[in-house]
Design an enzyme around this catalytic site. Structure first.
Site, PDB file in Angstrom:
ATOM      1  N   VAL A   1      60.488 -20.758 -12.736  1.00  0.00           N
ATOM      2  CA  VAL A   1      61.583 -21.468 -12.065  1.00  0.00           C
ATOM      3  C   VAL A   1      62.486 -20.412 -11.410  1.00  0.00           C
ATOM      4  CG1 VAL A   1      63.513 -23.047 -12.386  1.00  0.00           C
ATOM      5  CG2 VAL A   1      61.516 -23.240 -13.886  1.00  0.00           C
TER       6      VAL A   1
ATOM      7  N   VAL B   1      61.278 -18.407  -5.456  1.00  0.00           N
ATOM      8  CA  VAL B   1      61.874 -17.093  -5.718  1.00  0.00           C
ATOM      9  C   VAL B   1      61.231 -16.457  -6.957  1.00  0.00           C
ATOM     10  CG1 VAL B   1      64.011 -15.874  -6.335  1.00  0.00           C
ATOM     11  CG2 VAL B   1      64.053 -17.683  -4.612  1.00  0.00           C
ATOM     12  N   CYS B   2      61.463 -17.038  -8.114  1.00  0.00           N
ATOM     13  CA  CYS B   2      61.051 -16.422  -9.378  1.00  0.00           C
ATOM     14  C   CYS B   2      59.540 -16.375  -9.546  1.00  0.00           C
ATOM     15  CB  CYS B   2      61.681 -17.169 -10.543  1.00  0.00           C
ATOM     16  SG  CYS B   2      63.482 -17.338 -10.380  1.00  0.00           S
ATOM     17  N   VAL B   3      58.827 -17.272  -8.882  1.00  0.00           N
ATOM     18  CA  VAL B   3      57.365 -17.230  -8.886  1.00  0.00           C
ATOM     19  C   VAL B   3      56.848 -16.488  -7.654  1.00  0.00           C
ATOM     20  CG1 VAL B   3      55.244 -18.597  -8.886  1.00  0.00           C
ATOM     21  CG2 VAL B   3      57.218 -19.385 -10.196  1.00  0.00           C
TER      22      VAL B   3
END
Length: 208
Positions: free
Chosen positions: A115, A119-121
């Site tokens: 999540v 961005v975070c992935v």
């Protein structure tokens, strides 16, 4: 057959699971899945990782801020897993401890979910591909603001060479053959897909 068209199959001997920023604050931003559906998908992926004995790495971003702590269910499932609390890096790949934890496994297939998707992935996925890893993005255990944002993020990662999968496909590809453990896989699937319980009930009724 070109590199882009090869069937690169997940292997339980070469895969590591990365659970990125499944934090109590960030999860409130997920709008492309219902809360119950998203939690089910994340836990299904996590329990698949345990079932197949895959190394699993947990990481969070700026826990002291509004992103919040890691959801407790993941910490309970992996009490001994590497836990990288990043002090500020948005892209997990910018954190040396995170990269070292991956390198320490000696594995080259990264199964990633997190999540938010865009961005975070996406950021560590693109960085890992550039570093020579094969990356498998679990789309239903990753969430973001809306469907349009999700599709743009998945298109960006896919164009860079990431493979897009759901947790069910990950479990089935790792299993290879039902005969490896019929009840084990069947029960895992039944816990997270209600209708799958009907299949297992039918199977149990026919099995002496």
């Amino acid at each position: 057959m070109g590199e882009a068209t090869r069937y690169r199959r997940l292997s339980k001997d070469d895969a590591v699971v990365l659970l990125v920023d499944h934090q109590s604050g960030l999860i409130s931003l997920v709008q492309d899945f219902s809360p119950g559906e998203f939690k089910n998908n994340v836990l299904a992926l996590a329990r698949s990782a345990k079932f197949f004995g895959l190394p699993t790495i947990l990481t969070t971003s700026f826990e002291q801020g509004p992103n919040g702590p890691l959801v407790p269910e993941l910490k309970e499932l992996f009490p001994d897993a590497p836990y990288i609390a990043r002090p500020g890096q948005i892209n997990a790949w910018d954190n040396e401890d995170f990269v070292r934890a991956i390198e320490a496994t000696g594995r080259k297939q990264l199964i990633i979910a997190g999540v938010v998707t865009d961005v975070c992935v996406a950021f560590p996925t693109l960085s890992a591909i550039e570093a020579g890893y094969e990356v498998f993005v679990v789309v239903d255990a990753s969430g973001t603001f809306n469907e349009a944002v999700r599709q743009a993020a998945l298109a960006r990662m896919s164009a860079a060479g990431a493979q897009l999968m759901n947790w069910f496909a990950v479990a089935c590809e790792l299993q290879r053959d039902w005969r490896n453990d019929i009840e084990g896989l069947g029960n895992l699937l039944s816990e997270h897909i209600p209708n799958y319980r009907n299949l297992m009930t039918s199977y149990a009724a026919r099995t002496p």
